[in-house]
Design a protein around this motif. Structure first.
Motif, short mmCIF file in Angstrom:
data_model
loop_
_atom_site.label_atom_id
_atom_site.label_comp_id
_atom_site.label_asym_id
_atom_site.label_seq_id
_atom_site.Cartn_x
_atom_site.Cartn_y
_atom_site.Cartn_z
N PRO A 162 0.84 -1.20 0.00
CA PRO A 162 0.00 0.00 0.00
C PRO A 162 0.87 1.25 0.00
CG PRO A 162 0.01 -1.02 2.18
CD PRO A 162 0.79 -1.92 1.26
N PRO A 163 0.81 2.06 -1.05
CA PRO A 163 1.65 3.26 -1.09
C PRO A 163 1.11 4.32 -0.14
CG PRO A 163 0.25 3.19 -3.01
CD PRO A 163 0.01 1.91 -2.25
N ARG A 164 2.03 5.09 0.39
CA ARG A 164 1.64 6.22 1.22
C ARG A 164 1.53 7.47 0.36
NH1 ARG A 164 5.20 7.44 6.35
NH2 ARG A 164 6.79 7.44 4.75
N TYR A 165 2.38 7.54 -0.68
CA TYR A 165 2.36 8.67 -1.59
C TYR A 165 2.77 8.18 -2.97
CZ TYR A 165 3.84 12.80 -4.12
OH TYR A 165 3.99 13.74 -5.09
N VAL A 166 2.05 8.57 -3.99
CA VAL A 166 2.42 8.27 -5.37
C VAL A 166 2.32 9.56 -6.15
CG1 VAL A 166 1.84 6.99 -7.46
CG2 VAL A 166 1.50 5.92 -5.23
N GLY A 167 3.41 9.92 -6.82
CA GLY A 167 3.42 11.15 -7.61
C GLY A 167 4.19 10.98 -8.89
N PHE A 168 4.43 12.10 -9.55
CA PHE A 168 5.15 12.08 -10.83
C PHE A 168 6.65 11.94 -10.63
CE2 PHE A 168 1.13 14.14 -11.74
CZ PHE A 168 0.70 13.39 -12.81
N ASP A 169 7.14 12.30 -9.44
CA ASP A 169 8.58 12.24 -9.23
C ASP A 169 8.98 11.50 -7.96
OD1 ASP A 169 7.62 14.04 -7.42
OD2 ASP A 169 9.07 15.61 -7.85
N ALA A 170 8.02 10.88 -7.29
CA ALA A 170 8.33 10.14 -6.07
C ALA A 170 7.20 9.18 -5.71
CB ALA A 170 8.55 11.11 -4.91
N VAL A 171 7.58 8.17 -4.95
CA VAL A 171 6.61 7.23 -4.41
C VAL A 171 7.19 6.74 -3.08
CG1 VAL A 171 7.57 5.25 -5.65
CG2 VAL A 171 5.21 5.18 -4.90
N SER A 172 6.34 6.54 -2.09
CA SER A 172 6.84 6.08 -0.80
C SER A 172 5.85 5.12 -0.17
CB SER A 172 7.09 7.27 0.13
OG SER A 172 5.87 7.89 0.48
N PHE A 173 6.32 4.42 0.85
CA PHE A 173 5.46 3.51 1.59
C PHE A 173 5.90 3.53 3.05
CE2 PHE A 173 9.10 0.94 0.59
CZ PHE A 173 9.23 0.05 1.63
N ASP A 174 5.05 3.03 3.91
CA ASP A 174 5.33 2.96 5.33
C ASP A 174 5.81 1.55 5.66
OD1 ASP A 174 5.40 2.98 8.07
OD2 ASP A 174 3.34 3.68 8.32
N PRO A 175 7.11 1.36 5.91
CA PRO A 175 7.63 0.01 6.17
C PRO A 175 7.05 -0.61 7.44
CG PRO A 175 9.32 1.65 6.60
CD PRO A 175 8.16 2.37 5.98
#
Length: 128
Positions: free
Chosen positions: A50-63
């Motif tokens: 489950p991504p925490r943030y998805v964008g045009f220049d970054a993506v992150s998740f909560d480990p």
């Protein structure tokens, strides 16, 4: 022992490229599950998270939302720009032992690079 080669089956690689192509122009992020031994990493599966943030220049998740899974060998994410070199942020976001980057146009192995978290590019071999 340092990792020297990464093996991935063709179906798994084609799935990663298809996911990145379908998400374009946004980035994607997946986990790589497999085995490590004798300088060799064998990627056997990809895992969605489950991504925490998805964008045009970054993506992150909560480990912290992930289960403990010692079979996760690394991450794969896309670079919609096509640049296969890891950024400083990429190198500092280590999760597992390797990082795979897939770049636009997401068509084949030539659009893929694998690194360890010291920034050394590793050999990638596609197997059937």
């Amino acid at each position: 022992m340092a990792m020297v080669e990464v093996l991935i089956n063709r179906d798994c690689l084609e799935t990663i490229l298809m996911i990145a192509k379908n998400a374009y122009p946004k980035e994607t992020l997946l986990l790589l599950r497999g085995k490590i031994g004798r300088g060799l990493v064998k990627i056997e599966e990809i895992l969605f998270l489950p991504p925490r943030y998805v964008g045009f220049d970054a993506v992150s998740f909560d480990p912290y939302r992930l289960p403990i899974d010692f079979s996760i060998v690394g991450i794969v994410h896309s670079h919609p720009s096509g640049d296969l070199k890891p950024s400083l942020e990429d190198l500092n976001a280590d999760f597992g032992s390797i990082m795979m980057i897939v770049g636009y146009p997401f068509d084949s192995k030539r659009d893929v690079a694998v690194y360890d978290y010291d920034g050394r590019r590793l050999k990638l071999r596609v197997i059937d």
